[in-house]
Design an enzyme around this catalytic site. Structure first.
Site, PDB file in Angstrom:
ATOM      1  N   SER A   1       7.816  -8.343  -8.495  1.00  0.00           N
ATOM      2  CA  SER A   1       7.841  -9.266  -9.619  1.00  0.00           C
ATOM      3  C   SER A   1       6.473  -9.297 -10.277  1.00  0.00           C
ATOM      4  O   SER A   1       5.449  -9.149  -9.606  1.00  0.00           O
ATOM      5  CB  SER A   1       8.238 -10.671  -9.150  1.00  0.00           C
ATOM      6  OG  SER A   1       8.000 -11.632 -10.155  1.00  0.00           O
TER       7      SER A   1
ATOM      8  N   THR B   1       0.714  -4.617   4.149  1.00  0.00           N
ATOM      9  CA  THR B   1       0.457  -4.848   5.573  1.00  0.00           C
ATOM     10  C   THR B   1      -0.228  -6.177   5.857  1.00  0.00           C
ATOM     11  O   THR B   1      -0.205  -6.647   6.991  1.00  0.00           O
ATOM     12  CB  THR B   1      -0.396  -3.706   6.153  1.00  0.00           C
ATOM     13  OG1 THR B   1      -1.636  -3.628   5.427  1.00  0.00           O
ATOM     14  CG2 THR B   1       0.337  -2.381   6.064  1.00  0.00           C
TER      15      THR B   1
ATOM     16  N   THR C   1       0.817  -1.211   0.000  1.00  0.00           N
ATOM     17  CA  THR C   1       0.000   0.000   0.000  1.00  0.00           C
ATOM     18  C   THR C   1       0.852   1.263   0.000  1.00  0.00           C
ATOM     19  O   THR C   1       0.457   2.281  -0.574  1.00  0.00           O
ATOM     20  CB  THR C   1      -0.948  -0.004   1.212  1.00  0.00           C
ATOM     21  OG1 THR C   1      -1.834  -1.110   1.113  1.00  0.00           O
ATOM     22  CG2 THR C   1      -1.766   1.264   1.295  1.00  0.00           C
TER      23      THR C   1
END
Length: 390
Positions: A102, A141, A57
């Site tokens: 990735s 998170t 985030t």
């Protein structure tokens, strides 16, 4: 830069190679040179802090405007762009970004990517040629705590590693990521942070990585410890510790090379988590084993109870499955049995218990050794000694 399986394999081969590395005609003298790190900042006397960038985030933005904090992710910024948002960083540190994003994998979903980042961090911080003072990692998170716990058990040369993230996207009117990132860097650069293990810097709090868990799904004050308490706080955005350094009694420092020798390399052994409730179906344990799990962690009721399914669990244990039972409660222990056949997790949360069991299996522990790993310190404290011979 995107890390592919080929790139990661090449990195591992480089790390394990014995001959010295050369740049041109000059011997490489530092880990920074050997790993190709480019340091941002003009003052070479300042602490060097490695930024392990995995997105999350803190790097995500929303096309739906400044009020959205649930449907974001369409926009992304790099680690270098996060650094550029805060000009104060260059007054205190030098920073180098190592990109662990990735197109095919995520540190929130793939053990192999997280383990290779861990190997990289161990090499950068703990090798004899290391010139790096500490590291931070940006992370989504949802699984930041899992990476914190894994790093804490595998990278133990005294240098600080700090997890940072955000609960709001950078397009939000009250983005928390800039402050968390700055404070995380200041924490990693502080000499008083040494020998404290992994820490998480979040919402002005310094939280131990061994005990940290996500306690709220959307609140900026999302993280807290399941035991112990905070290590300190940020005042004027600088870290203040409540106590001198210490380590959790329940912590076991695993050998990274031994873990990497397991056939699951570059990942970790498959371990599943099951949630216990009334009518718990013990066949779920057997199903996990038949699906390739080498271990199972059960979130038990109360202090580690299993309402039903004992026969199936016993059958799975006979077939070589390792079982750890924690508690589905957010706080408190899963206490040992007088005569154990599987391990109880003590005060270690079920999510962290999964990682510890993965590392134990990869290290060659059998069920009795795993029982001793999880229960040894607590058994000693409550005067309930146990050994396989008793």
């Amino acid at each position: 830069m995107l890390f592919s399986k080929i790139t990661i394999a090449a990195f591992i081969a480089t790390v394990n190679a014995a001959p010295p590395v050369h740049l041109g005609l000059r011997n490489v003298t530092t880990a920074s040179e050997r790993l190709g790190l480019q340091w941002l900042g003009g003052n070479s006397s300042l602490p060097k802090i490695l930024v392990l960038y995995t997105g999350g985030t803190i790097a995500g933005g929303s096309i739906y405007g400044a009020l959205d904090d649930t449907q974001y992710g369409q926009l992304q910024i790099t680690g270098e762009q996060i650094i550029a948002r805060n000009p104060y960083l260059a007054n205190h540190t030098q920073l180098a970004v190592s990109n662990w994003t990735s197109e095919d994998f995520s540190t929130g979903t793939d053990d192999g990517l997280v383990m290779n980042m861990t190997r990289f961090a161990h090499d950068a911080l703990c090798s004899q040629d290391s010139d790096i003072d500490g590291a931070i990692y940006t992370h989504g998170t949802n699984s930041l705590e899992e990476t914190a716990f894994l790093l804490d058990l595998l990278v133990n040369c005294g240098k600080p590693i700090v997890g940072v993230g955000a609960m709001r996207p950078w397009t939000h009117l009250s983005f928390d990521g800039d402050a968390n990132f700055f404070q995380g860097v200041m924490l990693a650069a502080n000499p008083d942070s040494r020998n404290r293990g992994v820490m998480v810097a979040f919402n002005n709090r310094i939280i131990p990585g061994f005990w940290v868990t996500k306690l709220h799904s959307t609140n900026p004050n999302a993280f807290g410890p399941t035991a112990l308490g905070d290590l300190g706080a940020f005042v004027n955005n600088m870290p203040y510790f409540y106590n001198t350094p210490s380590q959790p009694i329940a912590k076991h420092e695993f050998d990274l090379q031994t873990v990497s020798n397991d056939p699951s390399f570059p990942a970790l052994p498959k371990v599943d988590i099951l949630y216990a409730a009334r009518g718990f179906d013990g066949k779920l344990v057997l199903d996990a084993q038949s699906n390739g799990a080498r271990g199972v962690v059960i979130a038990g009721t109360g202090n580690g109870g299993i309402p039903s399914g004992e026969d199936e669990i016993a059958s799975a244990l006979e077939k070589g499955l390792q079982v750890v039972v924690g508690t589905r409660s957010p706080f408190g222990p899963s206490t040992p049995s007088r005569r154990p056949t599987f391990a109880k997790s003590g005060f270690i949360h079920v999510i962290q218990s999964r990682i510890m069991l993965q590392l134990a299996i990869a290290s060659g522990f059998d069920m009795n050794q795993t029982i001793a790993l999880f229960e040894g310190g607590l058994r000693k404290a409550i005067l309930q000694p146990w050994s396989p011979e008793t």
